[in-house]
Design a protein around this motif. Structure first.
Motif, PDB file in Angstrom:
ATOM      1  N   LEU A  82       0.862  -1.178   0.000  1.00  0.00           N
ATOM      2  CA  LEU A  82       0.000   0.000   0.000  1.00  0.00           C
ATOM      3  C   LEU A  82       0.898   1.227   0.000  1.00  0.00           C
ATOM      4  O   LEU A  82       1.841   1.323   0.798  1.00  0.00           O
ATOM      5  N   ILE A  83       0.610   2.178  -0.887  1.00  0.00           N
ATOM      6  CA  ILE A  83       1.335   3.450  -0.929  1.00  0.00           C
ATOM      7  C   ILE A  83       0.385   4.560  -0.521  1.00  0.00           C
ATOM      8  O   ILE A  83      -0.697   4.706  -1.087  1.00  0.00           O
ATOM      9  N   GLU A  84       0.776   5.350   0.483  1.00  0.00           N
ATOM     10  CA  GLU A  84      -0.034   6.504   0.868  1.00  0.00           C
ATOM     11  C   GLU A  84       0.890   7.679   1.174  1.00  0.00           C
ATOM     12  O   GLU A  84       1.991   7.508   1.676  1.00  0.00           O
ATOM     13  N   GLY A  85       0.420   8.885   0.832  1.00  0.00           N
ATOM     14  CA  GLY A  85       1.224  10.082   1.021  1.00  0.00           C
ATOM     15  C   GLY A  85       0.522  11.162   1.799  1.00  0.00           C
ATOM     16  O   GLY A  85       0.781  12.350   1.600  1.00  0.00           O
ATOM     17  N   PHE A  86      -0.373  10.761   2.725  1.00  0.00           N
ATOM     18  CA  PHE A  86      -1.081  11.730   3.545  1.00  0.00           C
ATOM     19  C   PHE A  86      -0.177  12.270   4.648  1.00  0.00           C
ATOM     20  O   PHE A  86       0.876  11.709   4.946  1.00  0.00           O
ATOM     21  N   ARG A  87      -0.629  13.334   5.291  1.00  0.00           N
ATOM     22  CA  ARG A  87       0.071  13.795   6.493  1.00  0.00           C
ATOM     23  C   ARG A  87      -0.079  12.732   7.577  1.00  0.00           C
ATOM     24  O   ARG A  87      -1.060  11.975   7.588  1.00  0.00           O
ATOM     25  N   PRO A  88       0.883  12.656   8.503  1.00  0.00           N
ATOM     26  CA  PRO A  88       0.798  11.648   9.567  1.00  0.00           C
ATOM     27  C   PRO A  88      -0.548  11.695  10.292  1.00  0.00           C
ATOM     28  O   PRO A  88      -1.032  12.769  10.655  1.00  0.00           O
ATOM     29  N   GLY A  89      -1.143  10.526  10.474  1.00  0.00           N
ATOM     30  CA  GLY A  89      -2.392  10.409  11.211  1.00  0.00           C
ATOM     31  C   GLY A  89      -3.641  10.404  10.354  1.00  0.00           C
ATOM     32  O   GLY A  89      -4.699   9.947  10.806  1.00  0.00           O
ATOM     33  N   VAL A  90      -3.556  10.886   9.119  1.00  0.00           N
ATOM     34  CA  VAL A  90      -4.750  10.959   8.270  1.00  0.00           C
ATOM     35  C   VAL A  90      -5.260   9.565   7.913  1.00  0.00           C
ATOM     36  O   VAL A  90      -6.461   9.280   8.004  1.00  0.00           O
ATOM     37  N   VAL A 109       3.235  -4.662   2.987  1.00  0.00           N
ATOM     38  CA  VAL A 109       4.254  -3.623   3.082  1.00  0.00           C
ATOM     39  C   VAL A 109       3.521  -2.289   2.964  1.00  0.00           C
ATOM     40  O   VAL A 109       2.971  -1.959   1.907  1.00  0.00           O
ATOM     41  N   TYR A 110       3.499  -1.560   4.048  1.00  0.00           N
ATOM     42  CA  TYR A 110       2.739  -0.313   4.134  1.00  0.00           C
ATOM     43  C   TYR A 110       3.719   0.843   3.921  1.00  0.00           C
ATOM     44  O   TYR A 110       4.482   1.202   4.816  1.00  0.00           O
ATOM     45  N   ALA A 111       3.707   1.437   2.722  1.00  0.00           N
ATOM     46  CA  ALA A 111       4.703   2.428   2.332  1.00  0.00           C
ATOM     47  C   ALA A 111       4.152   3.838   2.466  1.00  0.00           C
ATOM     48  O   ALA A 111       3.207   4.217   1.779  1.00  0.00           O
ATOM     49  N   ARG A 112       4.786   4.625   3.340  1.00  0.00           N
ATOM     50  CA  ARG A 112       4.322   5.977   3.624  1.00  0.00           C
ATOM     51  C   ARG A 112       5.315   6.987   3.039  1.00  0.00           C
ATOM     52  O   ARG A 112       6.506   6.935   3.335  1.00  0.00           O
ATOM     53  N   MET A 113       4.814   7.904   2.214  1.00  0.00           N
ATOM     54  CA  MET A 113       5.659   8.897   1.563  1.00  0.00           C
ATOM     55  C   MET A 113       5.288  10.300   2.049  1.00  0.00           C
ATOM     56  O   MET A 113       4.177  10.771   1.837  1.00  0.00           O
ATOM     57  N   THR A 114       6.222  10.940   2.731  1.00  0.00           N
ATOM     58  CA  THR A 114       6.005  12.316   3.190  1.00  0.00           C
ATOM     59  C   THR A 114       7.283  13.120   2.968  1.00  0.00           C
ATOM     60  O   THR A 114       8.333  12.580   2.615  1.00  0.00           O
ATOM     61  N   GLY A 115       7.174  14.427   3.201  1.00  0.00           N
ATOM     62  CA  GLY A 115       8.357  15.276   3.098  1.00  0.00           C
ATOM     63  C   GLY A 115       9.174  15.264   4.379  1.00  0.00           C
ATOM     64  O   GLY A 115      10.390  15.095   4.366  1.00  0.00           O
ATOM     65  N   GLY A 117       8.530  13.175   7.154  1.00  0.00           N
ATOM     66  CA  GLY A 117       8.559  11.911   7.872  1.00  0.00           C
ATOM     67  C   GLY A 117       7.400  11.787   8.838  1.00  0.00           C
ATOM     68  O   GLY A 117       6.613  12.714   9.028  1.00  0.00           O
ATOM     69  N   GLN A 118       7.290  10.629   9.466  1.00  0.00           N
ATOM     70  CA  GLN A 118       6.184  10.349  10.386  1.00  0.00           C
ATOM     71  C   GLN A 118       6.424  10.901  11.779  1.00  0.00           C
ATOM     72  O   GLN A 118       5.535  10.867  12.626  1.00  0.00           O
ATOM     73  N   SER A 119       7.610  11.407  12.062  1.00  0.00           N
ATOM     74  CA  SER A 119       7.918  11.945  13.385  1.00  0.00           C
ATOM     75  C   SER A 119       8.803  13.175  13.244  1.00  0.00           C
ATOM     76  O   SER A 119       9.321  13.460  12.163  1.00  0.00           O
TER      77      SER A 119
END
Length: 362
Positions: A82-90, A109-115, A117-119
Motif C-alpha cells: 500500500l502506498i499513501e502520502g497523507f500527512r501523519p495520522g490521516v 508492506v505499508y509504504a508511507r511517503m512524506t516530506g 517523515g512520520q515523526s
C-alpha cells in the motif's frame, strides 16, 4: 503482464509528486497497481492521459463514506503493498492505517511517503521539495553565487522521495521472504535528500568542499566541470574531471595547456574559465558537437527537453519515446530476462472499485 515485478499487487491512495511517480515505476516493472482516487479530486489527478499515471487501474472512492472505505480495505487485505502520502495520522483517521491490517494482511508492506517523515517537530506541517532540500544544506550549494536556485523538483520529490520509497518497498518485500511479515516503510524526502548528499559531506570532512555556491569542484566553479556558452547562445557541458580528459578538451578547443593557468589551482579558476569560455564563443553549438562527438573529452551539448529524444544515443536506447510535447520516458532500469513495460503513453484505465476488488480476489 511483463516485468520482474509481475504478480505484485499494489494499492496506491492517490496523491501528488513522489507517490504517483513511485507507483509508475512499480507499474513499469510489471506490478499490478490500482490507484484509488477521491471523486472530488481535480480532473488532472486521475486523468486517463497522464503519463505519470500510466499503466494502472484507477478507481473512485469517497473515503468519507464508510462503505467506500470498507471496499478499499478489502482491496488492501489482498495487496502486497500500500502506498499513501497523507500527512501523519490521516490514514489512521480514515480507518486505513497500518494497524488496521496487522491481522487481516500481516504480510502487507505499508509504504508511507512524506516530506518531513512520520515523526519530528515538522511532521505535521506543510512543505514542498524546495523546503526539504533547504533544510538539508543541499539548496545552499546549488545556483549562482548571488542566490540559491531550486533544481526543478528532482532532488527532493524524486531523488530523495520516490526513489527511496521504491527502494524501501523492495527492501521490505525482500525481508518478507524470511520473516513472512510486512512492515511500515517511512520514506521521508528530508531523509532521502540527506542520503543523496552523503558524498558532499565526505568532501567537507576532508576539506575539499566549502559552504556556499560557485566555488567547488561540482558546483560550476571548476573550469573542467561547468557549462559554456556558444556563439549561438546555446551551451556545451564540460565534465572533464580527470586530467587526461581535460587535455582532450583543450585540444578540441585549439588551446595549448602550457600557456594556460594550472587547472587544479583554485585561485586561477576564474581566469581559466574565461579563456575556455572565450574559445567556446568562437563557434556555435553544432560546431562543438562535431568536434567532441564520441571522444573521451566528456563534452556534450546542453539539450532542451524537446531536443533530447532526437539525440542519437537517447534514441538508440529508447529512453524517451514519442514526439513534440508528447514525450514519455521508458521504464528503467533494463533487465536481461524480464523486461519491463516500455511505455508509449499507455493511459491508466478507469474502473469500478468493486471490479478491482473482484479482480484480485477471484
Amino acid at each position: 503482464m511483463s516485468g520482474p515485478l509481475s504478480g505484485l499487487r499494489v494499492v496506491e491512495l492517490a496523491g501528488i509528486g513522489p507517490g504517483p511517480h513511485a507507483a509508475m515505476m512499480l507499474s513499469d516493472l510489471g506490478a499490478d497497481v490500482v490507484r484509488v482516487v477521491r471523486p472530488t479530486t481535480p480532473e488532472m489527478d486521475y486523468t486517463t492521459t497522464s503519463h505519470v499515471l500510466r499503466g494502472r487501474t484507477t478507481v473512485l472512492a469517497d473515503l468519507k463514506r464508510s462503505e467506500d472505505v470498507e471496499r478499499v480495505y478489502e482491496l488492501v487485505t489482498v495487496a502486497d503493498v500500500l502506498i499513501e502520502g497523507f500527512r501523519p495520522g490521516v490514514a489512521e483517521r480514515l480507518g486505513l492505517g497500518p494497524d488496521e491490517f496487522t491481522t487481516s494482511n500481516p504480510q502487507l508492506v505499508y509504504a508511507r511517503m512524506t516530506g518531513w517523515g512520520q515523526s519530528g517537530p515538522l511532521a505535521n506541517t506543510a512543505g514542498h521539495d524546495i523546503n526539504y532540500i533547504s533544510l538539508t544544506g543541499v539548496l545552499d550549494a546549488i545556483g549562482p553565487t548571488e542566490t540559491p536556485l531550486p533544481p526543478l523538483n528532482f532532488v527532493g520529490d524524486y531523488g530523495g522521495g520516490s526513489m527511496f520509497l521504491v527502494t524501501g518497498i523492495l527492501a521490505a518485500l525482500h525481508e518478507r521472504h524470511s520473516s513472512r511479515l510486512g512492515q511500515v516503510v517511512d520514506a521521508a524526502m528530508i531523509d532521502g535528500v540527506s542520503a543523496l548528499a552523503q558524498p558532499i559531506h565526505e568532501l567537507r570532512a576532508i576539506g575539499a568542499w566549502e559552504d556556499g555556491r560557485s566555488q567547488n569542484i561540482l558546483d560550476g566553479a571548476a573550469p573542467f566541470y561547468r557549462t559554456y556558452e556558444c556563439s549561438d547562445g546555446r551551451f556545451m557541458a564540460v565534465g572533464a574531471v580527470e586530467p587526461q580528459f581535460w587535455t582532450l578538451v583543450l585540444s578540441g578547443l585549439g588551446l595549448k595547456e602550457a600557456s594556460l593557468p594550472a587547472r587544479d589551482d583554485r585561485a586561477t579558476w576564474p581566469d581559466l574559465c574565461g579563456a575556455v569560455g572565450a574559445a567556446f564563443l568562437q563557434h556555435d553549438r553544432d560546431h562543438w558537437v562535431k568536434i567532441f562527438d564520441r571522444t573521451d573529452a566528456c563534452v556534450t551539448p546542453v539539450l532542451t527537453f524537446s531536443e533530447a529524444p532526437s539525440h542519437p544515443h537517447v534514441a538508440a536506447r529508447g529512453a524517451l519515446v514519442g514526439a513534440g510535447n508528447d514525450i514519455v520516458a521508458a521504464s528503467a532500469p533494463r533487465f536481461s530476462r524480464t523486461p519491463g513495460r516500455i511505455a508509449e503513453g499507455t493511459p491508466s484505465t478507469m474502473t469500478a472499485l468493486d471490479t478491482a476488488v473482484k479482480h484480485w480476489t477471484s
